[in-house]
Design a protein around this motif. Structure first.
Motif, PDB file in Angstrom:
ATOM      1  N   LEU B 315     -34.698   7.705  17.583  1.00  0.00           N
ATOM      2  CA  LEU B 315     -34.991   6.801  17.936  1.00  0.00           C
ATOM      3  C   LEU B 315     -36.114   5.500  17.118  1.00  0.00           C
ATOM      4  O   LEU B 315     -37.325   5.972  16.970  1.00  0.00           O
ATOM      5  N   ASN B 316     -35.408   4.367  17.550  1.00  0.00           N
ATOM      6  CA  ASN B 316     -36.620   3.171  17.269  1.00  0.00           C
ATOM      7  C   ASN B 316     -37.354   2.678  18.747  1.00  0.00           C
ATOM      8  O   ASN B 316     -36.934   3.872  20.257  1.00  0.00           O
ATOM      9  N   ASP B 319     -35.387   2.244  21.551  1.00  0.00           N
ATOM     10  CA  ASP B 319     -34.570   2.668  22.565  1.00  0.00           C
ATOM     11  C   ASP B 319     -33.645   3.441  21.628  1.00  0.00           C
ATOM     12  O   ASP B 319     -32.159   3.740  22.303  1.00  0.00           O
ATOM     13  N   SER B 320     -32.787   2.680  20.699  1.00  0.00           N
ATOM     14  CA  SER B 320     -31.671   2.432  20.286  1.00  0.00           C
ATOM     15  C   SER B 320     -31.267   4.218  18.717  1.00  0.00           C
ATOM     16  O   SER B 320     -32.722   3.754  18.536  1.00  0.00           O
TER      17      SER B 320
END
Lengths: 324, 413
Positions: B315-316, B319-320
């Motif tokens: 996740l980046n 939070d995607s």
């Protein structure tokens, strides 16, 4: 468990190679530029040099000032002459008709002093608020800020010359002659006036940033100051007979020798009779050499004051951007 | 290589007054007891900006980046220390600062150019170019007060860049005008670079800086954190954001999740640890785009589980999910008997461009029931040493097929 893909892995190495080293090239035809130092304390000499370098800016600022002030008004520059002209007319009527001061050609006497005073007053009222009024550029552009105050002195000097034109017309119209051979002294007196005004202008412009009401205070002070200069009354009324020392006291004011010089050259040694059987000159009858000595003294004092003002300005300038 | 700008131990303190007294009366009334707080905008910053380079100053709001630029420009004087500047400087802190609404565009070009420190002769020579660049040929003799804000800003920019300073200082003003004018501005900046002029840019857009800067100074709380090539500097900048809690809600260091609520009362499989490995682990806390990454998960099996599947998600900071996969996609689930073991995910190359990332993982049985999870199980950071921006480094080659005839005449036809 193996990797997801092989293709993705290869990309990064190529990308890393893409970053090229910075290439530095010399600018063709450019001399090695002078270094400029930004620090809390910059020497007076450096600041004076920077001021000199910005002389073109000074010209642009004065021109801007004149253009902006009279843009959109039909009479333009004439407005700046209307005020002294009306003042001259009112004083002339009041003093010759009602108060019967008895000075010959009173209007000329008054004009010779007022032309000096108007320049001084315009310079000081303009410069006291000039830094605050130009907060926008003071906070966003780097230039020697003293230029703003000096440009106000420049504008005031331009007004001086406009009024001088009126004075010449006035002299010609009434067939009055100045003391021709003393005319060069006017240039010297004007130099004194400019340097003295510049010293006070630079000082005031910086102080007003910290004490905003100085802008109003200066108007009150100027009002009092104006009456301390023999422009409406005669020099004889100040320093005749026993109270010679009062005249000496007056001479401490650097503006007085300047005004006396202008009166001496433009108005000359016209006389009046303050009391029966007494004949006195309206302006001072000091020997020319004494007047010249005074002018030299004023110049020296003004230059010293100017350097002090520049130093004070330099100290205060550091916080301009925060105070505005 | 000479330094165009030497910043020597520059500190700048501001006094923050709770109430400001600016008149003589107030100063006398409140003499001696004016409460204020001292605020250090810059704290002994020392750096050299080499001649001919484009250097960015990057930092959060209030980090002192604009103060530093103003010190270089000479608008603010440092409290201590000094800045030595070699060459003629044009500072673009506010476009069109000092424009007089009552004057014509023509007069303002001269006044503004003169304010920036250029001689009348220089402005004479460049005048037509300035007007053409600003696209104001038809309006140059109109009063500036009748200009639209776009025209105003274009003229300001045109004056500042046309007079060819040795050093150009820019404060987030490149984003002016419409897209086409912005492109023109960027072209001008590139030409400046090619001509070997020094440019100092302040911005809080790391991506813009990555594209144009040779070096970046990163400031935080008035201190110089680093002076480095864009990739490294932007990574340092991101750390300051993370420290300030502006990015990455969870930055827990690779700790196994001890309080996972989802699994059933008795865990059949327990994740006991997760570690990330990448090249150069000892000397730097990040990997560079394209380097390999190894994720090793340690687990303990309490009860034999057939067909267990480990899933991971990358996740980046938003939070995607950037990437998610499970061991089952790469083979079958494994039958695990009791005892301790480990599973290793190997990424031969991580094509991510730049950022801080988290790895979430879980383990399920054959029916898909979650047995244990760790969110995040580990974190890693990627530093992008290239000029590319975006999310992933797509493998790319460039091939140009130019026509044999001169393209200029063809292009303009």
């Amino acid at each position: 468990m193996s990797t997801l893909s092989e293709a993705e892995a290869t990309s990064a190495g190529d990308l890393a190679a893409e970053q090229e080293p910075a290439v530095v090239r010399a600018l063709p035809g450019r001399r090695e530029p002078a270094a400029r130092v930004v620090a809390a304390r910059v020497s007076l000499r450096v600041r004076l040099v920077e001021l000199w370098r910005a002389r073109e800016l000074f010209v642009f600022l004065v021109r801007k000032d004149l253009k902006v002030r009279y843009k959109g008004s039909v009479l333009g520059i004439a407005w700046s002459l209307l005020n002294p002209a009306v003042m001259l007319l009112v004083y002339d009527i009041v003093f010759t008709r009602f108060l019967k001061a008895g000075f010959p050609d009173f209007a000329l006497y008054l004009f010779s002093g007022l032309i000096v005073w108007n320049m001084f007053q315009t310079a000081l009222t303009g410069s006291s608020s000039v830094i605050v009024a130009n907060a926008g550029i003071v906070k966003k552009v780097s230039f020697p800020r003293e230029i703003l105050a000096l440009s106000q002195v420049g504008t005031a000097t331009m007004f001086f010359f406009f009024q001088a034109v009126v004075l010449v017309i006035f002299l010609a119209g009434f067939q009055l002659a100045p003391v021709w051979h003393l005319l060069p002294m006017l240039a010297f007196a004007l130099l004194d006036l400019i340097v003295f005004s510049a010293a006070l202008a630079v000082f005031l412009s910086a102080v007003t940033v910290y004490l905003r009401d100085v802008e109003h205070l200066i108007l009150v002070l100027l009002l009092a100051w104006q009456w301390g200069i023999p422009m409406i009354y005669s020099w004889n009324q100040v320093s005749a007979g026993d109270h010679h020392w009062i005249g000496d006291l007056f001479l401490i004011d650097p503006l007085v020798p300047i005004v006396l010089t202008f009166q001496r050259v433009l108005y000359g040694l016209r006389t009046y009779t303050p009391a029966p059987n007494v004949v006195a000159t309206v302006t001072s009858n000091y020997p020319i050499t004494f007047l010249l000595e005074l002018l030299v003294a004023v110049l020296v004092v003004s230059i010293v004051l100017f350097l002090i003002a520049m130093t004070i300005f330099g100290r205060l300038e550091g916080n301009f951007a925060e105070e505005l | 290589m000479t330094a165009a700008i030497e910043i020597q131990g520059v500190s700048k303190r501001f006094r923050l007054y709770h109430e400001k007294y600016t008149t003589l009366k107030e100063r006398v009334l409140h003499a001696g007891h004016v409460p204020y707080e001292e605020f250090k905008a810059l704290d002994s910053v020392t750096a050299d900006i080499p001649s001919g380079q484009t250097v960015g100053i990057l930092g959060r709001n209030g980090s002192g980046k604009s103060t530093l630029l103003k010190c270089i420009a000479g608008i603010l004087q440092p409290t201590t220390g000094q800045v030595v500047v070699r060459g003629q400087v044009a500072a673009m802190l506010e476009l069109g600062a000092g424009f007089q609404p009552e004057l014509s565009g023509r007069d303002n070009v001269y006044l503004n150019g003169s304010l920036l420190g250029f001689s009348r002769k220089e402005i004479d020579r460049k005048f037509d170019e300035i007007v053409a660049f600003a696209e104001l040929e038809a309006f140059i003799d109109n009063q500036v007060k009748y200009y639209s804000s776009g025209m105003y800003v274009r003229l300001g920019f045109a004056v500042a860049v046309s007079v060819e300073p040795d050093i150009l200082l820019v404060d987030e003003v490149l984003a002016v005008g419409d897209e086409r004018f912005q492109e023109k501005c960027m072209d001008r900046v590139r030409r400046f670079q090619e001509e070997g002029r020094t440019i100092v840019v302040v911005s809080h857009s790391p991506e813009m800086m990555r594209q144009i800067c040779d070096q970046i100074l990163v400031l935080d709380h008035g201190k110089l954190l680093t002076q480095a090539p864009p990739g490294e500097a932007i990574r340092t900048f991101r750390e300051t954001l993370i420290d300030a809690g502006l990015l990455a809600p969870d930055t827990g260091e690779a700790a196994p999740a001890t309080e996972a609520p989802v699994p059933p009362p008795r865990r059949r499989i327990e994740i006991t640890g997760a570690t990330v490995e990448h090249p150069g682990m000892g000397e730097r806390p990040y990997l560079k785009t394209g380097e390999a990454l190894t994720l090793r998960i340690d687990y303990r099996v309490h009860e034999a589980t057939p067909g267990a599947v480990f899933s991971i998600a990358v996740l980046n900071v938003m939070d995607s999910i950037v990437f998610a996969s499970r061991s089952a996609q790469l083979g079958e689930g494994v039958d695990l008997g009791p005892g301790a073991g480990s599973v290793t995910f190997v990424f031969d190359g991580v094509p991510l461009l730049d950022g801080a990332f988290k790895i979430n993982l879980d383990v399920r049985d054959g029916s898909g029931t979650v047995l244990d999870l760790a969110e995040p199980a580990a974190t890693f950071e990627v530093m992008n040493p290239t000029r590319a921006t975006g999310v992933v480094a797509l493998p790319m080659r460039v091939e140009v097929e130019a026509p044999s005839e001169g393209y200029l005449s063809a292009g303009r036809a």
